[in-house]
Design a protein around this motif. Structure first.
Motif, PDB file in Angstrom:
ATOM      1  N   THR A 148     -27.046  -7.195 -30.654  1.00  0.00           N
ATOM      2  CA  THR A 148     -26.705  -7.274 -29.236  1.00  0.00           C
ATOM      3  C   THR A 148     -25.185  -7.191 -29.040  1.00  0.00           C
ATOM      4  O   THR A 148     -24.415  -7.408 -29.989  1.00  0.00           O
ATOM      5  CB  THR A 148     -27.193  -8.592 -28.627  1.00  0.00           C
ATOM      6  N   PRO A 149     -24.744  -6.899 -27.825  1.00  0.00           N
ATOM      7  CA  PRO A 149     -23.295  -6.882 -27.578  1.00  0.00           C
ATOM      8  C   PRO A 149     -22.618  -8.199 -27.948  1.00  0.00           C
ATOM      9  O   PRO A 149     -21.503  -8.194 -28.496  1.00  0.00           O
ATOM     10  CB  PRO A 149     -23.208  -6.601 -26.072  1.00  0.00           C
ATOM     11  N   GLU A 150     -23.264  -9.315 -27.662  1.00  0.00           N
ATOM     12  CA  GLU A 150     -22.680 -10.616 -27.992  1.00  0.00           C
ATOM     13  C   GLU A 150     -22.550 -10.785 -29.496  1.00  0.00           C
ATOM     14  O   GLU A 150     -21.560 -11.349 -29.990  1.00  0.00           O
ATOM     15  CB  GLU A 150     -23.535 -11.732 -27.401  1.00  0.00           C
ATOM     16  N   GLU A 151     -23.542 -10.287 -30.232  1.00  0.00           N
ATOM     17  CA  GLU A 151     -23.490 -10.393 -31.689  1.00  0.00           C
ATOM     18  C   GLU A 151     -22.423  -9.464 -32.272  1.00  0.00           C
ATOM     19  O   GLU A 151     -21.743  -9.830 -33.236  1.00  0.00           O
ATOM     20  CB  GLU A 151     -24.867 -10.088 -32.275  1.00  0.00           C
ATOM     21  N   ILE A 152     -22.257  -8.277 -31.718  1.00  0.00           N
ATOM     22  CA  ILE A 152     -21.177  -7.393 -32.170  1.00  0.00           C
ATOM     23  C   ILE A 152     -19.830  -8.085 -31.990  1.00  0.00           C
ATOM     24  O   ILE A 152     -18.968  -8.066 -32.883  1.00  0.00           O
ATOM     25  CB  ILE A 152     -21.199  -6.058 -31.407  1.00  0.00           C
ATOM     26  N   ALA A 153     -19.647  -8.730 -30.835  1.00  0.00           N
ATOM     27  CA  ALA A 153     -18.380  -9.414 -30.565  1.00  0.00           C
ATOM     28  C   ALA A 153     -18.130 -10.528 -31.563  1.00  0.00           C
ATOM     29  O   ALA A 153     -16.980 -10.816 -31.916  1.00  0.00           O
ATOM     30  CB  ALA A 153     -18.385  -9.965 -29.144  1.00  0.00           C
ATOM     31  N   ALA A 154     -19.203 -11.168 -32.047  1.00  0.00           N
ATOM     32  CA  ALA A 154     -19.050 -12.246 -33.025  1.00  0.00           C
ATOM     33  C   ALA A 154     -18.847 -11.723 -34.442  1.00  0.00           C
ATOM     34  O   ALA A 154     -18.130 -12.323 -35.245  1.00  0.00           O
ATOM     35  CB  ALA A 154     -20.279 -13.155 -32.976  1.00  0.00           C
ATOM     36  N   VAL A 155     -19.475 -10.601 -34.757  1.00  0.00           N
ATOM     37  CA  VAL A 155     -19.482 -10.093 -36.133  1.00  0.00           C
ATOM     38  C   VAL A 155     -18.220  -9.299 -36.467  1.00  0.00           C
ATOM     39  O   VAL A 155     -17.669  -9.418 -37.566  1.00  0.00           O
ATOM     40  CB  VAL A 155     -20.748  -9.237 -36.364  1.00  0.00           C
ATOM     41  N   VAL A 156     -17.736  -8.477 -35.552  1.00  0.00           N
ATOM     42  CA  VAL A 156     -16.604  -7.593 -35.848  1.00  0.00           C
ATOM     43  C   VAL A 156     -15.379  -8.347 -36.361  1.00  0.00           C
ATOM     44  O   VAL A 156     -14.745  -7.915 -37.336  1.00  0.00           O
ATOM     45  CB  VAL A 156     -16.265  -6.728 -34.612  1.00  0.00           C
ATOM     46  N   PRO A 157     -14.993  -9.503 -35.770  1.00  0.00           N
ATOM     47  CA  PRO A 157     -13.827 -10.208 -36.318  1.00  0.00           C
ATOM     48  C   PRO A 157     -14.000 -10.672 -37.764  1.00  0.00           C
ATOM     49  O   PRO A 157     -13.008 -10.918 -38.453  1.00  0.00           O
ATOM     50  CB  PRO A 157     -13.665 -11.411 -35.377  1.00  0.00           C
ATOM     51  N   MET A 158     -15.250 -10.784 -38.225  1.00  0.00           N
ATOM     52  CA  MET A 158     -15.493 -11.206 -39.602  1.00  0.00           C
ATOM     53  C   MET A 158     -15.023 -10.155 -40.608  1.00  0.00           C
ATOM     54  O   MET A 158     -14.894 -10.449 -41.802  1.00  0.00           O
ATOM     55  CB  MET A 158     -16.972 -11.497 -39.827  1.00  0.00           C
ATOM     56  N   ALA A 159     -14.752  -8.933 -40.142  1.00  0.00           N
ATOM     57  CA  ALA A 159     -14.245  -7.898 -41.049  1.00  0.00           C
ATOM     58  C   ALA A 159     -12.834  -8.218 -41.524  1.00  0.00           C
ATOM     59  O   ALA A 159     -12.409  -7.710 -42.566  1.00  0.00           O
ATOM     60  CB  ALA A 159     -14.252  -6.536 -40.352  1.00  0.00           C
ATOM     61  N   GLY A 160     -12.102  -9.075 -40.774  1.00  0.00           N
ATOM     62  CA  GLY A 160     -10.709  -9.317 -41.141  1.00  0.00           C
ATOM     63  C   GLY A 160      -9.940  -8.012 -41.123  1.00  0.00           C
ATOM     64  O   GLY A 160      -9.947  -7.290 -40.128  1.00  0.00           O
ATOM     65  N   ASP A 161      -9.302  -7.690 -42.243  1.00  0.00           N
ATOM     66  CA  ASP A 161      -8.567  -6.424 -42.353  1.00  0.00           C
ATOM     67  C   ASP A 161      -9.433  -5.306 -42.923  1.00  0.00           C
ATOM     68  O   ASP A 161      -8.942  -4.207 -43.184  1.00  0.00           O
ATOM     69  CB  ASP A 161      -7.336  -6.602 -43.250  1.00  0.00           C
TER      70      ASP A 161
END
Length: 457
Positions: A218-231
């Motif tokens: 979901t859009p909310e989950e994308i917003a939560a997951v993407v920052p977990m990529a770090g660099d």
């Protein structure tokens, strides 16, 4: 795999970032290129190793699907076999196969990638749970098995843990066949921590993140997951199938790539896998965003996905890398050939993707090298400070007779030599010799046992 002592390799010709060069001595220390000398004089103890190419990055792999190769080609009872019927077969395939089997299958796929000219793999890793869908006691169990296969074979690893939570757009509850993929945000955050710990044991490993697709997140989950990529890099499946586009329109009023462009701020860290079905506006905007198109032409042909608008995308400065996806065939040159041929069939022309007055094979190789390195944070070429990831051609094959420089790349891609690649060095260590991975015998034996367990158990 152990690090190599400082040493040098001598090549009569080598493809460097600035172009082809002759009599090239590459000095390697701790797996990294320390110096590149051109026009060098060979010493008494040096052997001319022929032609050196930088190894390519495989931007998209589901390694466990290697065991399915050739097993999904029987026509079903209904009309319209397609990606979705193939996916149903893939889900059933996952009913068996524990950690040992996953590692053995992955090791064979990784060894074949090295033999086929890939020296780094972006493993789109979405197999997280046990066959019943339960979380392993060690949440990173299967990520560790992927890393173990990379260590055994020597391939560079860009590990892309996949967040997958839903069966369709709008947060539809997951289906039974997806039980091995499913995570929630808290569990996935823990998996990311475990993945980074696991990858830290491998030289130059990279960890990114992969929200599976707009239908699974979901859009909310994308917003939560993407920052977990770090660099690290961010990969996502997008617009592979027309049904996916239609379903996305019904859900959001926008097409998948349009939605991503409008809502997540695509940039050079993103790799959109497939992106097959684009409008002219999406093509222009995606090219300008800097995001990489992760193209898998052999799998896309196998599944009947369609043809990516590569001519328009590249003419507007778009970047691409190639991947083996379902691993039905594993060969870097084969992916480039399939890419160009699909465009020739679509546009009814020749040398469609070549730069003006340039070699088609040379253009494809250089562009796939650059885009693949961007998408996986891998080696960009034979240059000081880069990992010593090198490929030499089997020049005894008649396909290469009388050819040099970019003509060799044209022959590699389009003449399909039976013995295309002779040697592969990964961080300066020889991992493929005379066209075979140095540990192929043991890897094959483990794979056969794994296949017996998965298909016959």
């Amino acid at each position: 795999m152990p690090q190599t002592a400082a040493h040098s390799l001598f090549f009569g010709r080598a493809l460097l970032p600035q172009g082809w060069a002759g009599d090239v001595r590459i000095t390697i220390a701790d797996g990294v290129i320390a110096s590149v000398e051109t026009g060098a004089t060979r010493t008494g103890g040096e052997v001319d190793l022929g032609v050196a190419l930088p190894g390519l990055s495989n931007v998209h792999s589901h390694a466990f699907q290697r065991a399915m190769a050739g097993l999904t080609e029987e026509r079903g009872p209904n009309e319209g076999d397609d990606f979705w019927s193939w996916r149903a077969l893939m889900y059933r395939f996952l009913d068996r196969g524990g950690p040992e089997e996953i590692e053995a299958i992955t090791a064979l796929a990784f060894a074949e990638m090295l033999e086929g000219g890939f020296t780094r793999v972006g493993e789109f890793h979405y197999l997280h749970n046990d066959p019943d869908g339960r979380t392993y006691a060690d949440r990173g169990e299967l990520a560790a098995r992927i890393a173990g296969a990379a260590d055994q074979t020597g391939i560079a690893l860009t590990l892309l843990p996949v967040f997958y939570a839903h069966a369709g757009f709008g947060g539809t509850p997951p289906a039974h066949g997806q039980r091995r993929f499913i995570n929630d945000i808290d569990g996935f955050s823990k998996l990311m921590d475990e993945s980074r710990h696991i990858a830290s044991a491998l030289p130059d490993a990279v960890v990114g993140v992969a929200p599976h697709s707009l239908r699974a997140v979901t859009p909310e989950e994308i917003a939560a997951v993407v920052p977990m990529a770090g660099d690290g890099p961010i990969h996502i499946h997008a617009a592979e199938q027309t049904k996916e586009v239609d379903d996305c329109l019904a859900w959001s009023g926008a097409r998948p790539v349009q939605w991503l462009l409008d809502n997540v701020g695509l940039d050079r860290r993103w790799c959109l896998i497939h992106a097959t079905h684009l409008t002219a506006d999406e093509t222009t905007r995606m090219a300008k965003s800097g995001a990489v198109a992760g193209l898998c032409p052999v799998t896309e042909a196998n599944l009947g996905d369609g043809v990516f608008p590569a001519v328009d995308f590249l003419s507007q400065g778009g970047a691409f890398g190639v991947g083996t996806d379902s691993n039905v065939l594993i060969d870097a040159a084969g992916e480039l050939r399939a890419l160009e041929y699909s465009q020739r069939l679509t546009h009814r022309g020749r040398a469609v993707l070549a730069d003006r007055e340039a070699s088609t094979g040379g253009t494809l190789y250089r562009r796939a090298l650059a885009g693949g390195a961007q998408a996986t944070q891998g080696t960009t070429g034979i240059a000081v400070g880069q990992a010593a990831d090198l490929v030499s051609l089997e020049l005894e094959d008649l396909a290469y007779a009388g050819r040099s420089d970019d003509a060799l790349l044209d022959s590699l891609v389009f003449a399909g030599p039976k013995r295309a690649i002779r040697t592969v060095w990964r961080r300066g260590r020889e991992v493929v010799k005379n066209g075979r991975h140095i540990a192929r015998g043991a890897i094959e034996a483990r794979y056969r046992r794994a296949l017996d367990a998965v298909l016959g158990g």
